[in-house]
Design an enzyme around this catalytic site. Structure first.
Site, PDB file in Angstrom:
ATOM      1  N   HIS A 254     -49.602  37.493  56.682  1.00 46.40           N
ATOM      2  CA  HIS A 254     -50.098  36.243  57.259  1.00 46.40           C
ATOM      3  C   HIS A 254     -51.626  36.207  57.314  1.00 46.40           C
ATOM      4  O   HIS A 254     -52.230  35.142  57.126  1.00 46.40           O
ATOM      5  CB  HIS A 254     -49.479  36.000  58.632  1.00 46.40           C
ATOM      6  CG  HIS A 254     -48.078  35.495  58.553  1.00 46.40           C
ATOM      7  ND1 HIS A 254     -47.169  35.592  59.584  1.00 46.40           N
ATOM      8  CD2 HIS A 254     -47.411  34.898  57.529  1.00 46.40           C
ATOM      9  CE1 HIS A 254     -46.021  35.052  59.211  1.00 46.40           C
ATOM     10  NE2 HIS A 254     -46.142  34.632  57.967  1.00 46.40           N
ATOM     11  N   HIS A 381     -42.861  31.389  47.373  1.00 45.89           N
ATOM     12  CA  HIS A 381     -44.113  32.157  47.454  1.00 45.89           C
ATOM     13  C   HIS A 381     -44.626  32.604  46.081  1.00 45.89           C
ATOM     14  O   HIS A 381     -45.807  32.380  45.772  1.00 45.89           O
ATOM     15  CB  HIS A 381     -43.947  33.365  48.380  1.00 45.89           C
ATOM     16  CG  HIS A 381     -43.940  33.021  49.833  1.00 45.89           C
ATOM     17  ND1 HIS A 381     -45.091  32.795  50.549  1.00 45.89           N
ATOM     18  CD2 HIS A 381     -42.918  32.860  50.700  1.00 45.89           C
ATOM     19  CE1 HIS A 381     -44.781  32.513  51.805  1.00 45.89           C
ATOM     20  NE2 HIS A 381     -43.474  32.544  51.927  1.00 45.89           N
TER      21      HIS A 381
END
Length: 400
Positions: A254, A381
């Site tokens: 993240h 992703h």
């Protein structure tokens, strides 16, 4: 004799890899019984769950098929994306209260809760489909923004709430950065699709709130969980690193993902603070999270600075590819890291025979399971980060 690695900066390679990844799912993911998409596949493409329709997975499929349609104007990709837009509008949408249900089984609502994270992906899907010329997606952009504005946005903090009951009457006390991160991404995409500055301004506001309100509380890496007043909750989900949306610890992926988003925002709205902050976040995550012996990036670290989850996740590696491709425009050493990271992924994560990425490896790069894509994976992703790399290397001489 070792096989020669591809040129990971090549536009031809990146485009083909995106399409190969998408083609693992297309057309086998199209659900002709309930509508929408099937979202659980074993390594060989065998379906492992016919019914679960998580909002995020349904929206991510729209995204990857829209990207494929942009890269290769093919009616089949466009129809697949339109198929998902129709399902979201007809079945995943709450026609009584507005917004979108979190999960269906077939067409029956199994989890009616409303989550900002899910709405972020609806906005991303609608905006990307609109960029691909799918007109039915265009009204969803403003509509989803209005739902987010009405129920989730808090102007004072410059951040979004996380979770609200189906009828909007009960707000969860949990606050998290994850949904806000994906809303920043979705707002940038909405701006690119429409040219409407309100989406860009909202992306900027979220980024500023996270970087100047949240990050200073935790140091050089992003913390995940917060109390109602947006002070850090150090104990939420303590020790539970495998929670899909709310894992415990410093999640290296993240901080890397935020570095990528800051650099993308910098492209749209040049300033003076985002690039150094992006570099700092990325370098901190790589310094602390890189497995220098076995390759890859560990998943999470305790506040005390020690690794608590040594596993390697596909999405963390994909985000590192996207971020390093953007950093390569400023820093030649990032280009070497990009190539090293992609070589690792190519060796261990990419199914070169059948397409798609494996989801999860242990620290020694062995798979735990033959489930390649549980809901809501869909390889969003890898697709989005290879697309970022494709645009990055087309704009820099480093790739030449």
């Amino acid at each position: 004799m070792e096989r020669k690695l591809p040129d990971f900066t090549s536009a031809y390679f990146l485009k083909q890899h995106i399409l190969d990844t998408v083609n693992f799912y297309a057309p086998r993911c199209m659900d002709k019984v309930f509508g929408g998409y099937i979202n659980c596949f074993l390594d060989d493409g065998t379906v492992c769950d016919y019914e679960t329709k998580q909002l995020v997975g349904q929206a991510r499929f729209v995204f990857i098929f829209s990207v494929a349609s942009l890269l290769k104007p093919d009616q089949a990709y466009r129809q697949l994306a339109e198929h998902g837009i129709t399902f979201l509008q007809r079945h995943q949408r709450d026609h009584k209260h507005g917004g979108y249900y979190w999960e269906l089984k077939g067409r029956s609502v199994s989890k009616p809760v409303k989550r900002a994270y899910g709405h972020a992906f609806v906005l991303l899907a609608a905006a990307t489909a609109a960029k691909a010329g799918i007109s039915s997606a265009v009204p969803m952009i403003a509509d989803t923004f209005d739902v987010l504005e009405r129920y989730f946005w808090r102007e004072k903090e410059g951040l979004y709430l996380d979770e609200i009951s189906a009828d909007w009457s009960e707000i969860s006390s949990y606050r998290g950065q994850n949904a806000n991160m994906h809303l920043c991404e979705a707002m940038m995409t909405a701006y690119e699709a429409t040219g409407n500055k309100r989406y860009l301004e909202r992306a900027k506001r979220i980024a500023e709130s996270v970087m100047f309100r949240l990050l200073p509380q935790s140091g050089g890496l992003i913390w995940e969980h917060y109390h109602e007043d947006w002070t850090i909750d150090w104990t939420y989900n303590y020790g539970i690193t495998k929670s899909e949306l709310r894992p415990y610890g410093f999640i290296f992926g993240h901080s890397i993902e935020w570095s990528k988003l800051l650099l993308l925002l910098e492209r749209l709205d040049p300033g003076n603070w985002r690039k150094p902050m992006a570099q700092s976040l990325f370098q901190s995550a790589i310094h602390l999270g890189l497995d220098r012996k076995n390759g890859g990036i560990y998943f999470s670290m305790a506040p005390g600075g020690y690794i608590i989850d040594y596993d390697k996740y596909y999405w963390v590696m994909a985000e590192a590819i996207g971020a390093s491709s953007l950093l390569a425009a400023y820093d030649r050493s990032a280009l070497q890291l990009y190539n090293d990271l992609f070589a690792y992924c190519w060796t261990y994560f990419v199914d070169q025979q059948r397409g798609g990425w494996y989801q999860l490896l242990n620290r020694f790069n062995h798979r735990y399971s033959n489930i390649k894509s549980p809901p809501p994976k869909t390889d969003y992703h890898p697709v989005t980060n290879c697309l970022i790399a494709l645009t990055s290397f087309s704009q820099t001489e480093l790739a030449e």
